[in-house]
Design a protein around this motif. Structure first.
Motif, PDB file in Angstrom:
ATOM      1  N   THR A 275       4.834  14.030   1.215  1.00  0.00           N
ATOM      2  CA  THR A 275       5.182  13.597   2.547  1.00  0.00           C
ATOM      3  C   THR A 275       4.187  13.980   3.441  1.00  0.00           C
ATOM      4  OG1 THR A 275       7.784  14.000   1.962  1.00  0.00           O
ATOM      5  CG2 THR A 275       6.970  13.642   4.516  1.00  0.00           C
ATOM      6  N   ALA A 276       3.600  14.925   3.349  1.00  0.00           N
ATOM      7  CA  ALA A 276       2.409  15.351   4.404  1.00  0.00           C
ATOM      8  C   ALA A 276       1.165  14.213   4.046  1.00  0.00           C
ATOM      9  CB  ALA A 276       2.067  16.771   4.223  1.00  0.00           C
ATOM     10  N   LYS A 277       1.067  14.098   2.878  1.00  0.00           N
ATOM     11  CA  LYS A 277      -0.222  13.092   2.771  1.00  0.00           C
ATOM     12  C   LYS A 277       0.151  11.630   3.345  1.00  0.00           C
ATOM     13  CE  LYS A 277      -3.141  11.704  -1.201  1.00  0.00           C
ATOM     14  NZ  LYS A 277      -3.537  11.703  -2.698  1.00  0.00           N
ATOM     15  N   LEU A 278       1.309  11.405   3.201  1.00  0.00           N
ATOM     16  CA  LEU A 278       1.479   9.824   3.572  1.00  0.00           C
ATOM     17  C   LEU A 278       1.740   9.598   4.982  1.00  0.00           C
ATOM     18  CD1 LEU A 278       3.653   8.572   0.516  1.00  0.00           C
ATOM     19  CD2 LEU A 278       1.400   8.527   0.662  1.00  0.00           C
ATOM     20  N   ALA A 279       2.415  10.682   5.662  1.00  0.00           N
ATOM     21  CA  ALA A 279       2.842  10.598   6.892  1.00  0.00           C
ATOM     22  C   ALA A 279       1.798  10.033   8.114  1.00  0.00           C
ATOM     23  CB  ALA A 279       3.320  11.854   7.519  1.00  0.00           C
ATOM     24  N   PRO A 280       0.580  10.399   8.052  1.00  0.00           N
ATOM     25  CA  PRO A 280      -0.210   9.912   9.099  1.00  0.00           C
ATOM     26  C   PRO A 280      -0.560   8.414   9.044  1.00  0.00           C
ATOM     27  CG  PRO A 280      -1.286  11.929   7.829  1.00  0.00           C
ATOM     28  CD  PRO A 280      -0.024  11.724   7.238  1.00  0.00           C
ATOM     29  N   ARG A 281      -0.367   7.831   7.649  1.00  0.00           N
ATOM     30  CA  ARG A 281      -0.701   6.435   7.679  1.00  0.00           C
ATOM     31  C   ARG A 281       0.648   5.757   7.610  1.00  0.00           C
ATOM     32  NH1 ARG A 281      -3.803   2.964   2.985  1.00  0.00           N
ATOM     33  NH2 ARG A 281      -3.403   1.045   3.783  1.00  0.00           N
ATOM     34  N   TYR A 282       1.769   6.179   7.046  1.00  0.00           N
ATOM     35  CA  TYR A 282       2.942   5.299   6.937  1.00  0.00           C
ATOM     36  C   TYR A 282       4.031   5.575   7.867  1.00  0.00           C
ATOM     37  CZ  TYR A 282       0.171   3.662   3.051  1.00  0.00           C
ATOM     38  OH  TYR A 282      -0.761   3.125   2.018  1.00  0.00           O
ATOM     39  N   GLU A 283       4.154   6.724   8.386  1.00  0.00           N
ATOM     40  CA  GLU A 283       5.301   7.302   9.226  1.00  0.00           C
ATOM     41  C   GLU A 283       5.550   6.225  10.323  1.00  0.00           C
ATOM     42  OE1 GLU A 283       7.934  10.919  10.491  1.00  0.00           O
ATOM     43  OE2 GLU A 283       5.833  11.329  10.324  1.00  0.00           O
TER      44      GLU A 283
ATOM     45  N   SER B 204       0.877  -1.039   0.041  1.00  0.00           N
ATOM     46  CA  SER B 204       0.056   0.140  -0.117  1.00  0.00           C
ATOM     47  C   SER B 204       0.830   1.171  -0.123  1.00  0.00           C
ATOM     48  CB  SER B 204      -0.819   0.175   1.269  1.00  0.00           C
ATOM     49  OG  SER B 204      -2.003  -1.033   1.064  1.00  0.00           O
ATOM     50  N   TYR B 205       1.885   1.243   0.831  1.00  0.00           N
ATOM     51  CA  TYR B 205       2.773   2.364   0.901  1.00  0.00           C
ATOM     52  C   TYR B 205       3.461   2.703  -0.733  1.00  0.00           C
ATOM     53  CZ  TYR B 205       7.132   4.902   0.822  1.00  0.00           C
ATOM     54  OH  TYR B 205       8.257   5.775   0.554  1.00  0.00           O
ATOM     55  N   VAL B 206       3.925   1.672  -1.047  1.00  0.00           N
ATOM     56  CA  VAL B 206       4.434   1.862  -2.621  1.00  0.00           C
ATOM     57  C   VAL B 206       3.212   2.331  -3.555  1.00  0.00           C
ATOM     58  CG1 VAL B 206       5.432   0.735  -4.652  1.00  0.00           C
ATOM     59  CG2 VAL B 206       6.240   0.087  -2.308  1.00  0.00           C
TER      60      VAL B 206
ATOM     61  N   TYR C  53      17.924   4.365  12.563  1.00  0.00           N
ATOM     62  CA  TYR C  53      18.764   3.684  11.717  1.00  0.00           C
ATOM     63  C   TYR C  53      18.367   3.947  10.523  1.00  0.00           C
ATOM     64  CZ  TYR C  53      21.091  -0.273   9.613  1.00  0.00           C
ATOM     65  OH  TYR C  53      21.901  -1.014   8.723  1.00  0.00           O
ATOM     66  N   ARG C  54      16.935   3.885   9.944  1.00  0.00           N
ATOM     67  CA  ARG C  54      16.509   4.282   8.845  1.00  0.00           C
ATOM     68  C   ARG C  54      15.370   5.019   8.751  1.00  0.00           C
ATOM     69  NH1 ARG C  54      20.928   2.625   7.453  1.00  0.00           N
ATOM     70  NH2 ARG C  54      21.365   1.145   5.850  1.00  0.00           N
ATOM     71  N   PRO C  55      15.467   6.374   9.176  1.00  0.00           N
ATOM     72  CA  PRO C  55      14.529   7.386   9.430  1.00  0.00           C
ATOM     73  C   PRO C  55      13.475   7.218   8.035  1.00  0.00           C
ATOM     74  CG  PRO C  55      16.391   8.575   8.837  1.00  0.00           C
ATOM     75  CD  PRO C  55      16.706   6.893   8.976  1.00  0.00           C
ATOM     76  N   TRP C  56      12.041   7.286   8.240  1.00  0.00           N
ATOM     77  CA  TRP C  56      11.221   7.140   7.116  1.00  0.00           C
ATOM     78  C   TRP C  56      11.285   8.468   6.386  1.00  0.00           C
ATOM     79  CZ3 TRP C  56       6.637  10.208   6.153  1.00  0.00           C
ATOM     80  CH2 TRP C  56       5.722   9.786   5.139  1.00  0.00           C
ATOM     81  N   ARG C  57      11.275   9.805   6.954  1.00  0.00           N
ATOM     82  CA  ARG C  57      11.165  10.926   6.274  1.00  0.00           C
ATOM     83  C   ARG C  57      12.345  11.051   5.195  1.00  0.00           C
ATOM     84  NH1 ARG C  57       7.461  14.926   7.532  1.00  0.00           N
ATOM     85  NH2 ARG C  57       5.993  13.846   8.996  1.00  0.00           N
ATOM     86  N   THR C  58      13.501  10.464   5.540  1.00  0.00           N
ATOM     87  CA  THR C  58      14.568  10.420   4.718  1.00  0.00           C
ATOM     88  C   THR C  58      14.219   9.500   3.313  1.00  0.00           C
ATOM     89  OG1 THR C  58      16.183  11.260   6.419  1.00  0.00           O
ATOM     90  CG2 THR C  58      17.062  10.068   4.397  1.00  0.00           C
TER      91      THR C  58
END
Length: 331
Positions: free
Chosen positions: A295-303, A268-270, A312-317
């Motif tokens: 990023t703003a649209k996806l963050a509520p569901r996927y961050e 779903s993320y992809v 170690y592997r930050p989502w926003r990067t």
């Protein structure tokens, strides 16, 4: 579940938890490392062992060889590479050196990518790592006492890695298949499958139908995927073909062993990222605008789900890199 941290002689930061997934099937789950290591799958058959993926350096593969001796005395007969990225095949050379009859297997697309891209990238590492070492030394000169321990450890690991990559004897696959290859052992079936393009053009999935286990390489991982050599617009469809298989356990390229629920989240993320980028690009938005809006649209569901490994592997990067890759392909 058999879970034990293990670091072999000279392993440096190569640490793994060995987890039993099914009878004779184990996942060596890699701990975070300065030079990332992939997970390895270990499949014990009646006549020998299959290893799936071999890490970023030979010393890490030697850790697995050492640990294998606690699991079985059978020889490794097959080593499978799921794709051509360095952290999944630079340990190949260890297996034919330790087990002379071992064959290295992948598909034709991946073998060609190793020859055309992978070998060149080894030399890129040889050129680039001295710069990393110089930066670490410079950072140490101005580091606070609280920063010095990690910087000193990273410096030792970088210097050790440079020595290893200079000495690599790349072991290319000795067997290559096209769409599928099946091995019928007395006690299990092993299917090697190319289901389409995703993380790379030639991703190999290893499927054990009786045990209901699938090994995905980096087509699925526990954090935000790397798409630098990927096909974002085709990735979700490839995962849809994976979802048609009957399995309950997933050994990913990185991250803990998981189940089908993570396949749903990852797919779903992809899909949602690609669709959001496509919509913004069609509206004429610039890359910087697309990065901010998507990023703003996806963050509520996927961050949150993609931040299980913290810094170690930050989502926003990761998501910003994914957006940039996709933007360049959909325009």
């Amino acid at each position: 579940m058999d879970c034990c941290g293990h670091e072999g002689p000279g392993g440096g930061d190569a640490r793994f938890d060995i987890k039993k997934v099914a009878d004779g099937v184990y996942a060596a789950v890699a701990a975070p490392a300065y030079k990332v290591n992939c997970n390895t799958a270990i499949i014990e058959n009646d006549d020998g062992v299959m290893i799936v993926d071999t890490h970023s350096k030979p010393s890490a593969a030697r850790v697995i060889v050492e640990k294998l001796r606690d699991i079985t005395r059978k020889p490794v007969r097959y080593v499978v590479n799921t794709h051509f990225h360095w952290d999944h095949w630079h340990g190949n050379e260890v297996y034919p050196a330790t087990y002379p009859d071992a064959e290295i297997v992948t598909n034709q697309i991946t073998r060609e990518a190793m020859v055309m891209k992978g070998l060149k990238r080894i030399q890129d590492h040889v050129r680039q790592v001295p710069g990393e070492i110089a930066k670490l030394k410079a950072d140490l000169q101005v580091a606070s006492p609280s920063q010095r321990t990690k910087l000193e450890a990273d410096l030792r690991l970088a210097e050790a890695y440079l020595a290893e990559v200079k000495a690599l004897r790349p072991a290319l696959p000795t067997i290559a298949f096209e769409q599928a290859m099946k091995l019928y052992r007395r006690d299990r079936e092993i299917h090697l499958l190319h289901l389409g393009r995703a993380h790379t053009a030639g991703d190999v999935f290893v499927y054990l139908p009786r045990e209901k286990v699938v090994i995905t390489g980096d087509a699925m991982i526990g954090w935000t995927p790397f798409m630098g050599d990927g096909y974002p617009e085709e990735w979700a469809a490839t995962l849809d073909r994976l979802a048609e298989l009957d399995f309950t356990h997933i050994i990913m390229g990185h991250g803990n062993v998981t189940g089908r629920e993570w396949l749903g989240t990852f797919r779903s993320y992809v899909h949602d990222m690609v669709e959001a980028v496509r919509q913004e690009a069609a509206s004429g938005a610039t890359l910087d605008e697309v990065k901010q809006r998507v990023t703003a649209k996806l963050a509520p569901r996927y961050e949150k789900p993609f931040s299980a490994y913290g810094d170690y592997r930050p989502w926003r990067t990761g998501v910003l890199a994914n957006i940039e890759r996709t933007f360049g392909m959909v325009r």
